[in-house]
Design a protein around this motif. Structure first.
Motif, mmCIF file in Angstrom:
data_model
loop_
_atom_site.group_PDB
_atom_site.id
_atom_site.type_symbol
_atom_site.label_atom_id
_atom_site.label_comp_id
_atom_site.label_asym_id
_atom_site.label_seq_id
_atom_site.Cartn_x
_atom_site.Cartn_y
_atom_site.Cartn_z
ATOM 1 N N UNK A 208 0.832 -1.206 0.000
ATOM 2 C CA UNK A 208 0.000 0.000 0.000
ATOM 3 C C UNK A 208 0.866 1.255 0.000
ATOM 4 N N UNK A 209 2.036 1.170 0.658
ATOM 5 C CA UNK A 209 2.964 2.301 0.620
ATOM 6 C C UNK A 209 3.412 2.580 -0.806
ATOM 7 N N UNK B 59 1.721 1.718 -3.467
ATOM 8 C CA UNK B 59 0.514 2.185 -4.160
ATOM 9 C C UNK B 59 0.343 3.688 -3.986
ATOM 10 N N UNK B 60 0.509 4.164 -2.732
ATOM 11 C CA UNK B 60 0.327 5.597 -2.481
ATOM 12 C C UNK B 60 1.331 6.411 -3.276
ATOM 13 N N UNK C 72 -7.654 20.673 1.362
ATOM 14 C CA UNK C 72 -7.046 20.280 2.641
ATOM 15 C C UNK C 72 -5.787 21.107 2.941
ATOM 16 N N UNK D 268 -8.245 11.839 3.088
ATOM 17 C CA UNK D 268 -7.225 12.052 4.113
ATOM 18 C C UNK D 268 -6.116 11.023 3.994
ATOM 19 N N UNK D 269 -6.463 9.821 3.465
ATOM 20 C CA UNK D 269 -5.431 8.799 3.302
ATOM 21 C C UNK D 269 -4.470 9.101 2.169
ATOM 22 N N UNK D 270 -4.816 10.049 1.291
ATOM 23 C CA UNK D 270 -3.842 10.473 0.291
ATOM 24 C C UNK D 270 -2.700 11.217 0.969
ATOM 25 N N UNK D 271 -2.979 11.824 2.127
ATOM 26 C CA UNK D 271 -1.944 12.593 2.829
ATOM 27 C C UNK D 271 -1.192 11.723 3.823
ATOM 28 N N UNK E 124 -1.440 7.531 4.481
ATOM 29 C CA UNK E 124 -1.133 6.474 3.521
ATOM 30 C C UNK E 124 -2.367 5.615 3.354
ATOM 31 N N UNK E 125 -2.603 5.211 2.102
ATOM 32 C CA UNK E 125 -3.653 4.224 1.909
ATOM 33 C C UNK E 125 -3.178 2.931 2.540
ATOM 34 N N UNK F 172 -8.912 17.452 -2.190
ATOM 35 C CA UNK F 172 -7.459 17.345 -2.117
ATOM 36 C C UNK F 172 -6.805 18.712 -2.259
ATOM 37 N N UNK G 69 -3.083 11.022 -6.812
ATOM 38 C CA UNK G 69 -4.501 11.355 -6.953
ATOM 39 C C UNK G 69 -4.853 11.677 -8.399
#
Lengths: 289, 233
Positions: free
Chosen positions: A112-113, A115-116, A146, B112-115, B117-118, A143, A121
């Motif tokens: 997942x790390x 993936x991010x 924020x 918020x998980x974009x900031x 981590x997913x 996005x 986005x």
């Protein structure tokens, strides 16, 4: 945006790879497959993040240790008793099972790390913008907002500090919460006021009159079709060759590895190989200059 | 029948039972994947309803602001582990209706998980926060008399400790347990309880201090610009 070759591919290629990698990781509890997954995920994570990547990997080790050690306390099945805790047996089988499950979690977090880092986005919106236009517009706006709201919150709190209402460590929690709510209240007013202006401006520019188009920077090339084809072949191979079963409690039984393991490894190293290929091509090209 | 309705019926009658069936039939550890697929399938009708309604610009931007505010709120209060996010999601649900509450919670968690981590927790967070907002909207949206800050604080605390928190713990349960049993469940929920109590207290404090001003701001917006009125009036 990352510069490695796999990040430059079409978002669909990226997305399918992670669906496969994370999906297999969540399901297969065979220790050798798990080790392969760990190597693939850690390798790609380090490629993406450089030296900073060790921080997450180092942080996952204690989590892994604690989770593995906890499992035998709850699960007492197993033949080989190591010692007793509170009068209950602490078995080796359960400990190994705990290690596998903790390892699966750690590898999943690593994937997942990656993936991010890879599926940013804008790639997500590029993938799903056609399917869910309103939701992806909503996501893009959030996005953007924020960071801007966070900045505004800091401005408000700085202003309050300058008139002697700052939140320093000396005060109790009650004042901190009250002050925080004041900031939040001011921030809400500011943000909502702005939202009406934004919405009216969107409407006057024709939002909702026609189908939304979106800026697409990614092109689906031959390389992407080849990669997706390879991924399909390798994942089918992993599923069809079998040999992925592993039982730990009450008795350890692990399938012998088959060609499926080779397919699985081939699937996992796709991003690393792609990067290696680019690096080699680049060095050859540089020599020619 | 509309396309969306047909799809929803297909989802409920075919896809969800098929997922459950496959999950029980296959060998190996399928709890996490099966349960997460279920979570995603349950959320689809909500998103589909929002998408097919073709929301207006004002509604879209206001929802975006509420989501961003919920996420950014954790900078405002400088106490570690104090997260007003859930309270803001619930207040949005109360002011604008259950659907808006769900969208704020689900999309806010995702964004918020974009900031941060997913992770394996993303779908579960979306579901838990979304349903938290949905439930608050369902219960309080039409009842103006029930908007007493003390009452809302109690509600917020209870709904986190009894509903939102346990839903998040389910994710932990399905990821770390090697077979499902009540013993495991008790251990995981017990370990999550301290965290949930903290989270609930933060929500209660936010509700107590912030629900009245925020609700009146949102009501004013609704009245002045005639937004989100079709469903809440």
């Amino acid at each position: 945006m990352n510069n490695d070759a796999f990040s430059q591919c079409h978002p669909l290629t990226n997305f399918l790879f992670f669906v496969g990698a994370i999906g297999f990781c969540a399901v297969i509890q065979h220790p050798i497959y798990l080790l392969a997954g760990a190597a693939g995920a850690a390798g790609y994570y380090l490629l993406l993040n450089g030296r900073k990547g060790w921080k997450l990997i180092g942080g996952l080790i204690p989590v892994f240790a604690v989770l593995s050690a906890l499992n035998p306390l709850l699960n007492t099945y197993g033949k080989t008793e190591l010692f007793t805790v509170f009068g209950r047996p602490y078995t080796m089988e359960a400990l190994l099972y705990g290690m596998v499950i903790a390892g699966m979690l750690a590898v999943m977090i690593l994937w997942f790390g990656c993936y991010s880092a890879v599926l940013t986005s804008d790639k997500f919106v590029c993938l799903f913008g056609g399917l869910i236009p309103s939701l992806s517009l909503l996501l893009v706006m959030i996005l953007r907002m924020i960071p801007s709201l966070t900045r505004r919150a800091k401005q408000i709190s700085d202003t309050r500090k300058s008139i002697g209402k700052g939140l320093t460590g000396a005060e109790g929690n009650k004042e901190k919460i009250q002050g925080g709510m004041r900031i939040l209240s001011a921030l809400t007013d500011w943000a909502l006021e702005g939202s009406i202006v934004t919405a009216d401006s969107m409407r006057s520019r024709g939002y909702g009159c026609a189908k939304r188009s979106s800026f697409q920077i990614y092109r689906f090339t031959v390389r992407d079709s080849v990669l997706i084809g390879l991924m399909a072949v390798f994942s089918l191979g992993t599923m069809l060759f079998g040999g992925v079963d592993a039982e730990f409690t009450p008795e350890i039984h692990v399938d012998n590895p088959t060609w499926g393991l080779v397919c699985y490894c081939a699937f996992l190293v796709i991003p690393l190989l792609l990067h290696g290929k680019e690096a080699v091509c680049r060095s050859i090209a540089l020599k020619k200059v | 029948m509309k396309k969306a309705t047909v799809f929803n019926i297909f989802l409920i009658l075919v896809l969800i039972p098929a997922t459950l069936f496959l999950g029980t039939k296959l060998k190996g550890r399928w709890y996490y994947l099966t349960s997460t697929l279920m979570v995603i399938e349950i959320m689809i009708p909500f998103f589909l309803a929002f998408e097919t309604r073709k929301p207006q610009a004002r509604e879209l931007v206001t929802l975006a602001v509420m989501c961003a505010l919920a996420v950014a709120s954790r900078v405002a209060v400088m106490i570690p582990n104090f997260k007003p996010m859930t309270a803001i999601i619930m207040i949005t649900g109360i002011a604008f209706g259950p659907e808006a509450g769900f969208m704020t919670g689900a999309i806010g968690a995702f964004a918020s998980n974009f900031f941060f981590s997913q992770g394996p927790w993303t779908p579960w967070q979306m579901m838990a926060y979304g349903l938290g907002g949905f439930l608050a909207g369902l219960l309080f949206c039409r009842r103006r008399t029930a908007r007493n800050p003390v009452f809302l604080a109690v509600y917020g605390f209870l709904s986190i400790v009894l509903f939102v928190g346990p839903l998040l713990d389910c994710c932990t349960l399905f990821t770390v347990s090697n077979h499902l049993s009540w013993k495991y469940a008790a251990a995981v929920f017990g370990a999550g309880l301290t965290y949930n109590l903290q989270h609930g207290a933060a929500c209660a404090a936010t509700m107590l201090l912030f629900s009245k001003p925020l609700l009146s701001k949102l009501d004013r917006l609704k009245e002045k610009y005639g937004m989100m009125d079709a469903r809440t009036a």
